[in-house]
Design a protein around this motif. Structure first.
Motif, PDB file in Angstrom:
ATOM      1  N   ILE A 278       0.856  -1.198   0.000  1.00  0.00           N
ATOM      2  CA  ILE A 278       0.000   0.000   0.000  1.00  0.00           C
ATOM      3  C   ILE A 278       0.883   1.236   0.000  1.00  0.00           C
ATOM      4  N   GLN A 279       0.680   2.124  -0.999  1.00  0.00           N
ATOM      5  CA  GLN A 279       1.380   3.403  -1.057  1.00  0.00           C
ATOM      6  C   GLN A 279       0.487   4.412  -1.765  1.00  0.00           C
ATOM      7  N   ASN A 280       0.358   5.596  -1.137  1.00  0.00           N
ATOM      8  CA  ASN A 280      -0.458   6.670  -1.720  1.00  0.00           C
ATOM      9  C   ASN A 280      -1.850   6.173  -2.101  1.00  0.00           C
ATOM     10  N   ASN A 281      -2.460   5.408  -1.180  1.00  0.00           N
ATOM     11  CA  ASN A 281      -3.806   4.869  -1.343  1.00  0.00           C
ATOM     12  C   ASN A 281      -3.933   3.879  -2.491  1.00  0.00           C
ATOM     13  N   GLN A 282      -2.812   3.435  -3.044  1.00  0.00           N
ATOM     14  CA  GLN A 282      -2.812   2.418  -4.091  1.00  0.00           C
ATOM     15  C   GLN A 282      -2.503   1.067  -3.464  1.00  0.00           C
ATOM     16  N   ILE A 283      -3.328   0.078  -3.764  1.00  0.00           N
ATOM     17  CA  ILE A 283      -3.149  -1.266  -3.218  1.00  0.00           C
ATOM     18  C   ILE A 283      -2.763  -2.222  -4.337  1.00  0.00           C
ATOM     19  N   ASP A 284      -1.601  -2.848  -4.206  1.00  0.00           N
ATOM     20  CA  ASP A 284      -1.144  -3.849  -5.162  1.00  0.00           C
ATOM     21  C   ASP A 284      -1.031  -5.189  -4.448  1.00  0.00           C
ATOM     22  N   THR A 285      -1.545  -6.237  -5.076  1.00  0.00           N
ATOM     23  CA  THR A 285      -1.561  -7.568  -4.472  1.00  0.00           C
ATOM     24  C   THR A 285      -0.949  -8.585  -5.425  1.00  0.00           C
ATOM     25  N   GLU A 286      -0.149  -9.482  -4.873  1.00  0.00           N
ATOM     26  CA  GLU A 286       0.368 -10.596  -5.655  1.00  0.00           C
ATOM     27  C   GLU A 286       0.433 -11.835  -4.782  1.00  0.00           C
ATOM     28  N   ILE A 287       0.456 -12.986  -5.426  1.00  0.00           N
ATOM     29  CA  ILE A 287       0.513 -14.261  -4.708  1.00  0.00           C
ATOM     30  C   ILE A 287       1.965 -14.688  -4.559  1.00  0.00           C
ATOM     31  N   ILE A 288       2.345 -14.995  -3.331  1.00  0.00           N
ATOM     32  CA  ILE A 288       3.708 -15.440  -3.043  1.00  0.00           C
ATOM     33  C   ILE A 288       3.830 -16.950  -3.219  1.00  0.00           C
ATOM     34  N   ASP A 289       2.903 -17.682  -2.627  1.00  0.00           N
ATOM     35  CA  ASP A 289       2.904 -19.146  -2.713  1.00  0.00           C
ATOM     36  C   ASP A 289       1.478 -19.569  -3.029  1.00  0.00           C
ATOM     37  N   ASN A 290       1.258 -20.087  -4.252  1.00  0.00           N
ATOM     38  CA  ASN A 290      -0.108 -20.408  -4.667  1.00  0.00           C
ATOM     39  C   ASN A 290      -0.496 -21.863  -4.402  1.00  0.00           C
ATOM     40  N   ARG A 291       0.325 -22.593  -3.669  1.00  0.00           N
ATOM     41  CA  ARG A 291      -0.030 -23.959  -3.317  1.00  0.00           C
ATOM     42  C   ARG A 291      -1.150 -23.955  -2.271  1.00  0.00           C
ATOM     43  N   LEU A 292      -2.076 -24.860  -2.444  1.00  0.00           N
ATOM     44  CA  LEU A 292      -3.239 -24.921  -1.570  1.00  0.00           C
ATOM     45  C   LEU A 292      -2.821 -25.173  -0.125  1.00  0.00           C
ATOM     46  N   GLY A 293      -3.228 -24.280   0.775  1.00  0.00           N
ATOM     47  CA  GLY A 293      -2.956 -24.457   2.197  1.00  0.00           C
ATOM     48  C   GLY A 293      -1.627 -23.912   2.665  1.00  0.00           C
ATOM     49  N   PHE A 294      -0.875 -23.246   1.781  1.00  0.00           N
ATOM     50  CA  PHE A 294       0.426 -22.702   2.162  1.00  0.00           C
ATOM     51  C   PHE A 294       0.317 -21.208   2.459  1.00  0.00           C
ATOM     52  N   GLY A 295       0.881 -20.769   3.621  1.00  0.00           N
ATOM     53  CA  GLY A 295       0.852 -19.356   3.982  1.00  0.00           C
ATOM     54  C   GLY A 295       0.344 -19.056   5.367  1.00  0.00           C
ATOM     55  N   LEU A 296       0.141 -20.104   6.167  1.00  0.00           N
ATOM     56  CA  LEU A 296      -0.381 -19.907   7.515  1.00  0.00           C
ATOM     57  C   LEU A 296       0.678 -19.276   8.422  1.00  0.00           C
TER      58      LEU A 296
END
Length: 199
Positions: free
Chosen positions: A50-68
């Motif tokens: 988040i910068q200057n009210n702009q939100i950018d999103t990307e997936i780091i690990d797209n394996r199911l169930g990974f990221g807890l």
């Protein structure tokens, strides 16, 4: 996420409600906000900038169930490091942002070694991660000091700890345990290549 500036607040919706605890970590640097979260719908690890009210999103690990249980920090080269776990085996993972994208590594392949991780990087680029091994009730210290990942047992803790926090000097750990419903603050100091618990 809510940003407060000059006593006014701006609220950002960063994702759907999740049933999973400890699923969000945030880092603020130079008026930029960096958020990593476990997406409850897609069940993967997402990175939000988040910068200057702009939100950018990307997936780091797209394996199911990974990221807890994600934890995020920066190194001296402004690279983003993330420690996290998975929903199936609760192993410990490290993700690094590089010029070619995200590189994810399983740094402890033992089941249940990745509960509640907290990550820090010291001034010379060594990554330090503390996590809880729920199988043997141990707090682990995982680092890449010599170029290879290695985990050592720091402390025996039962019942399981909450809010593991590794300080920036990577030599002090504070966490909570719950003993007979009384929260106990536990401090561990790293000195002379060994950890010592002070209660």
């Amino acid at each position: 996420y809510k940003k407060i500036t000059n006593l006014s607040a701006t609220t950002y919706t960063l994702g759907d409600y999740t049933d999973y605890p400890f699923d969000v970590s945030m880092f603020v640097k130079d008026d930029h906000v960096y958020v990593v979260r476990f997406d409850a719908i897609q069940k993967n690890l997402a990175y939000i900038h988040i910068q200057n009210n702009q939100i950018d999103t990307e997936i780091i690990d797209n394996r199911l169930g990974f990221g807890l249980f994600p934890s995020v920090t920066f190194d001296s080269r402004n690279r983003i490091h993330i420690a996290y776990s998975d929903l199936t085996s609760f192993r410990l993972y490290h993700a690094l942002q590089t010029t070619d994208g995200w590189v994810s590594t399983n740094i402890n392949s033992v089941n249940n070694s990745g509960w509640y991780p907290d990550i820090n990087v010291n001034d010379i680029g060594q990554v330090h991660i503390v996590s809880y091994h729920s199988g043997n009730s141990k707090v682990l210290h995982t680092t890449n000091n010599n170029g290879a990942w290695k985990s050592v047992e720091i402390l025996s803790v039962k019942p399981s700890p909450r809010n593991l926090h590794l300080f920036s000097n990577s030599a002090q750990l504070i966490f909570f345990t719950n003993d007979d419903n009384d929260n106990t603050l536990v401090q561990a100091i790293y000195s002379q290549q060994a950890w010592k618990k002070n209660e």
